[in-house]
Design an enzyme around this catalytic site. Structure first.
Site, PDB file in Angstrom:
ATOM      1  N   ASP A 102       0.208   1.981   8.568  1.00 45.30           N
ATOM      2  CA  ASP A 102      -0.280   1.217   9.473  1.00 45.30           C
ATOM      3  C   ASP A 102       0.380   1.434  11.107  1.00 45.30           C
ATOM      4  O   ASP A 102       0.075   1.329  11.968  1.00 45.30           O
ATOM      5  CB  ASP A 102      -0.499  -0.259   9.347  1.00 45.30           C
ATOM      6  CG  ASP A 102      -1.368  -0.600   7.974  1.00 45.30           C
ATOM      7  OD1 ASP A 102      -1.998   0.427   7.619  1.00 45.30           O
ATOM      8  OD2 ASP A 102      -1.443  -1.709   7.685  1.00 45.30           O
ATOM      9  N   ASP A 113       5.450  -7.804   5.856  1.00 40.00           N
ATOM     10  CA  ASP A 113       5.624  -9.092   5.062  1.00 40.00           C
ATOM     11  C   ASP A 113       6.514  -8.822   3.981  1.00 40.00           C
ATOM     12  O   ASP A 113       7.137  -9.662   3.614  1.00 40.00           O
ATOM     13  CB  ASP A 113       3.966  -9.531   4.425  1.00 40.00           C
ATOM     14  CG  ASP A 113       3.195  -9.984   5.381  1.00 40.00           C
ATOM     15  OD1 ASP A 113       3.641 -10.510   6.314  1.00 40.00           O
ATOM     16  OD2 ASP A 113       1.986  -9.755   5.236  1.00 40.00           O
ATOM     17  N   LYS A 154       7.965   0.685   5.659  1.00 44.75           N
ATOM     18  CA  LYS A 154       7.087   1.398   4.956  1.00 44.75           C
ATOM     19  C   LYS A 154       5.662   0.969   5.744  1.00 44.75           C
ATOM     20  O   LYS A 154       5.594  -0.509   5.627  1.00 44.75           O
ATOM     21  CB  LYS A 154       6.991   1.176   3.572  1.00 44.75           C
ATOM     22  CG  LYS A 154       5.772   2.034   2.808  1.00 44.75           C
ATOM     23  CD  LYS A 154       5.094   1.091   1.921  1.00 44.75           C
ATOM     24  CE  LYS A 154       4.455  -0.023   2.502  1.00 44.75           C
ATOM     25  NZ  LYS A 154       3.486  -0.695   1.667  1.00 44.75           N
ATOM     26  N   THR A 155       4.787   1.766   6.100  1.00 45.61           N
ATOM     27  CA  THR A 155       3.402   1.430   6.078  1.00 45.61           C
ATOM     28  C   THR A 155       2.700   2.509   6.859  1.00 45.61           C
ATOM     29  O   THR A 155       3.124   2.921   7.929  1.00 45.61           O
ATOM     30  CB  THR A 155       2.889   0.074   6.682  1.00 45.61           C
ATOM     31  OG1 THR A 155       1.660   0.036   6.784  1.00 45.61           O
ATOM     32  CG2 THR A 155       3.442  -0.293   8.147  1.00 45.61           C
ATOM     33  N   GLY A 187       0.765  -1.187   0.136  1.00 47.21           N
ATOM     34  CA  GLY A 187      -0.117   0.213   0.149  1.00 47.21           C
ATOM     35  C   GLY A 187       0.814   1.285   0.073  1.00 47.21           C
ATOM     36  O   GLY A 187       1.915   1.122   0.612  1.00 47.21           O
ATOM     37  N   ARG A 189       1.298  -5.755  -5.008  1.00 44.59           N
ATOM     38  CA  ARG A 189       1.375  -6.688  -4.044  1.00 44.59           C
ATOM     39  C   ARG A 189       1.852  -8.108  -3.922  1.00 44.59           C
ATOM     40  O   ARG A 189       1.451  -8.880  -3.575  1.00 44.59           O
ATOM     41  CB  ARG A 189      -0.346  -6.728  -3.142  1.00 44.59           C
ATOM     42  CG  ARG A 189      -0.488  -5.463  -2.578  1.00 44.59           C
ATOM     43  CD  ARG A 189      -1.681  -5.675  -1.448  1.00 44.59           C
ATOM     44  NE  ARG A 189      -2.028  -4.447  -0.881  1.00 44.59           N
ATOM     45  CZ  ARG A 189      -1.578  -3.816   0.253  1.00 44.59           C
ATOM     46  NH1 ARG A 189      -0.487  -4.560   0.713  1.00 44.59           N
ATOM     47  NH2 ARG A 189      -2.014  -2.625   0.773  1.00 44.59           N
TER      48      ARG A 189
HETATM   49  P1  FBP Z   1       0.655  -1.950   3.447  1.00 46.07           P
HETATM   50  O1  FBP Z   1       0.675  -2.879   4.725  1.00 46.07           O
HETATM   51  O2  FBP Z   1       0.867  -2.608   2.433  1.00 46.07           O
HETATM   52  O3  FBP Z   1       1.528  -1.006   3.909  1.00 46.07           O
HETATM   53  O4  FBP Z   1      -0.904  -1.353   3.172  1.00 46.07           O
HETATM   54  C1  FBP Z   1      -1.286  -0.643   4.385  1.00 46.07           C
HETATM   55  C2  FBP Z   1      -3.041  -0.599   3.879  1.00 46.07           C
HETATM   56  O5  FBP Z   1      -3.127   0.784   3.702  1.00 46.07           O
HETATM   57  C3  FBP Z   1      -3.763  -1.050   5.143  1.00 46.07           C
HETATM   58  O6  FBP Z   1      -3.982   0.042   6.008  1.00 46.07           O
HETATM   59  C4  FBP Z   1      -4.960  -1.206   4.372  1.00 46.07           C
HETATM   60  O7  FBP Z   1      -5.771  -2.370   4.909  1.00 46.07           O
HETATM   61  C5  FBP Z   1      -4.602  -1.824   3.014  1.00 46.07           C
HETATM   62  O8  FBP Z   1      -3.407  -1.330   2.804  1.00 46.07           O
HETATM   63  C6  FBP Z   1      -5.470  -1.770   1.977  1.00 46.07           C
HETATM   64  O9  FBP Z   1      -5.003  -2.415   0.831  1.00 46.07           O
HETATM   65  P2  FBP Z   1      -5.145  -1.966  -0.934  1.00 46.07           P
HETATM   66  O10 FBP Z   1      -4.345  -0.708  -1.033  1.00 46.07           O
HETATM   67  O11 FBP Z   1      -4.779  -3.379  -1.505  1.00 46.07           O
HETATM   68  O12 FBP Z   1      -6.762  -1.821  -0.782  1.00 46.07           O
END
Ligand code: FBP
Length: 548
Positions: free
Chosen positions: A202, A173, A199-200, A78, A142
């Site tokens: 979250d 991951d 990175k994230t 993400g 992803r």
């Molecule tokens: P990462 O863990 O890859 O940084 O992504 C975080 C995130 O934004 C989460 O908060 C959310 O649940 C998910 O990605 C949403 O995924 P997508 O971008 O595939 O809709």
């Protein structure tokens, strides 16, 4: 491409970096390390990259002549504000090592490496993206790098482009996979180094050595600005309860940080729900009680923050999701062949009694959302589950019951929101712009020092940037064994909200006051120019965690 005036002004911003990165650097080795848990299993799986020391970069008196380095970079998962600055810092660092160094970006995530989709990132391209949000310079994806066939395919293009090192910018991951790749390339003698970057948005990739993941700061500030605006709106009109779901996948760091910044009436923390073994009904009663008490004071309005992953932390729901994950991992094709109208009954017939009963009791929409495709890492896509609607609806029903019983006399009108994608590509705050640039620059230093299987690390980030500490942490140090897709795998331990940590304790000490009195804080938009106390403040989470 037309640019906004802020974008033009922001392009000239020079990220602040640790003093040690300003000239020649030397790598200083710390003591040998161990994984956080399951040491013997992790050591067996990573014989070449286990136990390496923590690295710290210090200023060196003179620059060592280093040959040009070709490096590759991948954005994984993400979007998170600051990703471009990691690439920019990496580019500047590689050029500082030797002006003939080259950087290649693999396109649309790890898949770009496997499919040989790449572009050279030259100075003119890099300059377009300095201090910008988004991942659009090279795109993200992803695709999970986990098969040796993928590593071998990747190696073909790495060799063809004479790439010495690959930098993978991703979450827990992706960094786990980066480490598996580092181990593989070291074991097969190919010599390609692999470096990760945390990175994230979250905020769940952090530990003793990694203070925070980039993007968390900016994303929380964006959400807090909007929550603040909503709070001011509801305090003005005094007629709505706003149920606001916040991204963050499993961990509630974003919800907690936004609560600390905005002081809402209710904020649910998934980790607390799990620890107290609360049921969905307990949560409904908790929210409805605040609504009813505020109504007694004539306040038929308020805000409720809900972490995205809540549903997975309600113990009974967690057991249901675990069984669903295991079942769907092994019967995905069979399930997909079943007519959509029959899928609910099919799932009920396959689950254990307790889980089948719970599944059957869920509203149709939520039940369906729980069986949607997992992400490539096997996780339920919690961002697709409309918990905010579920809670608003159930609270409304409960209040109607209380009204019928004469226990509640207020008015209840709710509005629902989900903030996630709005913040992921925001222009990075000064903190993220500086932190990311420093992470990227540090990655170039790790490459020059010949390191592999390390995550770039910047510490002491609540101090002024000149005092930040740049270095590298062996990824194996952060690992433990966990069940994924029904199998035990080595993974970086996810950092959830600690109930004995200072951010949660601060929230818990204040929440009753915030619930019944209207104590809203309106943080306003991120400021990129102005006094340092306005522009350079870290998240409250980080400030509280580091105030030891
Ligand atoms: P990462 O863990 O890859 O940084 O992504 C975080 C995130 O934004 C989460 O908060 C959310 O649940 C998910 O990605 C949403 O995924 P997508 O971008 O595939 O809709």
């Amino acid at each position: 491409m037309t640019k906004s005036t802020l974008q033009i002004a922001r392009a000239a911003y020079e990220p602040k970096v640790p003093a040690a990165l300003k000239g020649a650097v030397k790598a200083v080795d710390g003591a040998k390390t161990q994984s956080v848990a399951d040491q013997s299993e992790i050591e067996k799986l990573f014989p070449n990259t286990y136990g390496m020391p923590v690295i710290t970069f210090e200023s060196a008196s003179e620059k060592v002549e280093t040959p040009a380095i070709n490096a590759g970079v991948i954005l994984s998962g993400g979007q998170a504000p600051g990703g471009h600055n990691v690439i920019v810092g990496l580019f500047d660092g590689l050029k500082a090592i030797n002006k003939d160094s080259r950087l290649y970006g693999f396109l649309m995530g790890p898949g770009g490496l496997v499919d040989h989709n790449y572009m050279e990132l030259t100075a003119d391209i890099i300059d377009e993206y300095r201090n910008t949000g988004g991942f659009d310079m090279i795109g993200s994806g992803r695709t999970k790098l986990e098969e040796t066939a993928q590593y071998d395919k990747g190696l073909e293009i790495l060799k063809q482009l004479d790439i010495k090192a690959l930098v993978i910018i991703g979450g827990d991951d992706s960094n786990t996979n980066a480490c598996v790749l580092a181990e593989y390339y070291k074991a097969n003698g190919s010599g390609v180094q692999v470096i990760g970057c945390p990175k994230t948005i979250d905020g769940d990739l952090k530990n003793e050595q990694i203070e925070t993941s980039f993007g968390f700061d900016t994303a929380c500030k964006v959400y807090s600005e909007v929550i603040g605006n909503i709070q001011r709106d509801c305090n003005s009109a005094r007629k709505y309860w706003h149920f606001i779901k916040l991204m963050g996948r499993s961990a509630s760091h974003i919800a907690l940080e936004c609560a600390l910044q905005t002081q809402p009436n209710v904020c649910i923390i998934s980790e607390e729900v799990e620890a107290k073994e609360q049921s969905l009904d307990d949560i409904i009663i908790q929210i409805a009680t605040v609504v009813a008490k505020r109504a007694e004071q004539g306040n038929n309005f308020g805000t409720v923050l809900i972490p995205e992953g809540l549903i997975e932390f309600i113990p009974a729901m967690k057991r249901l999701i675990a069984e669903l994950n295991d079942y769907l991992a092994h019967h995905e094709a069979e399930f997909k062949n079943i007519d959509k109208t029959e899928q609910r009954a099919y799932i009920i017939s396959k689950l254990s009694k307790e889980n089948a009963d719970l599944y059957a009791s869920l509203p149709e929409g939520v039940a369906r959302q729980l069986t949607l495709d997992r992400d490539p890492h096997g996780n339920v896509q919690v961002s697709l589950i409309e918990t905010e609607k579920l809670l608003a609806e159930m609270v409304s029903n409960r209040l109607a019951e209380w009204k019928a019983e004469g226990k509640y006399k207020g008015k209840f009108a709710s509005l629902v929101h989900f903030f996630g994608y709005e913040g992921r590509c925001a222009a990075p705050s000064n903190y993220d712009a500086d932190y990311c640039y420093s992470l990227g620059y540090t990655a170039s230093c790790l490459i020059a020092a010949g390191k592999t299987g390390y995550m770039s690390s910047i510490r002491n980030t609540t101090a002024p940037a000149s005092e930040w500490i740049a270095g590298g942490i062996p990824v194996t140090m952060m690992m433990n064994m966990e069940k994924r897709h029904g199998e035990m795998k080595p993974v970086i331990q996810k950092a959830l909200v600690k109930l004995d940590g200072a951010p949660f304790k601060t929230f818990a000490a204040n929440r009753d006051n915030w619930a019944f009195n209207t104590e809203y804080v309106y943080p306003g938009p991120i400021q990129y120019f102005g006094p340092t106390e306005v522009c350079d403040q870290t998240t409250k989470t980080l400030a509280l965690e580091q105030a030891k």
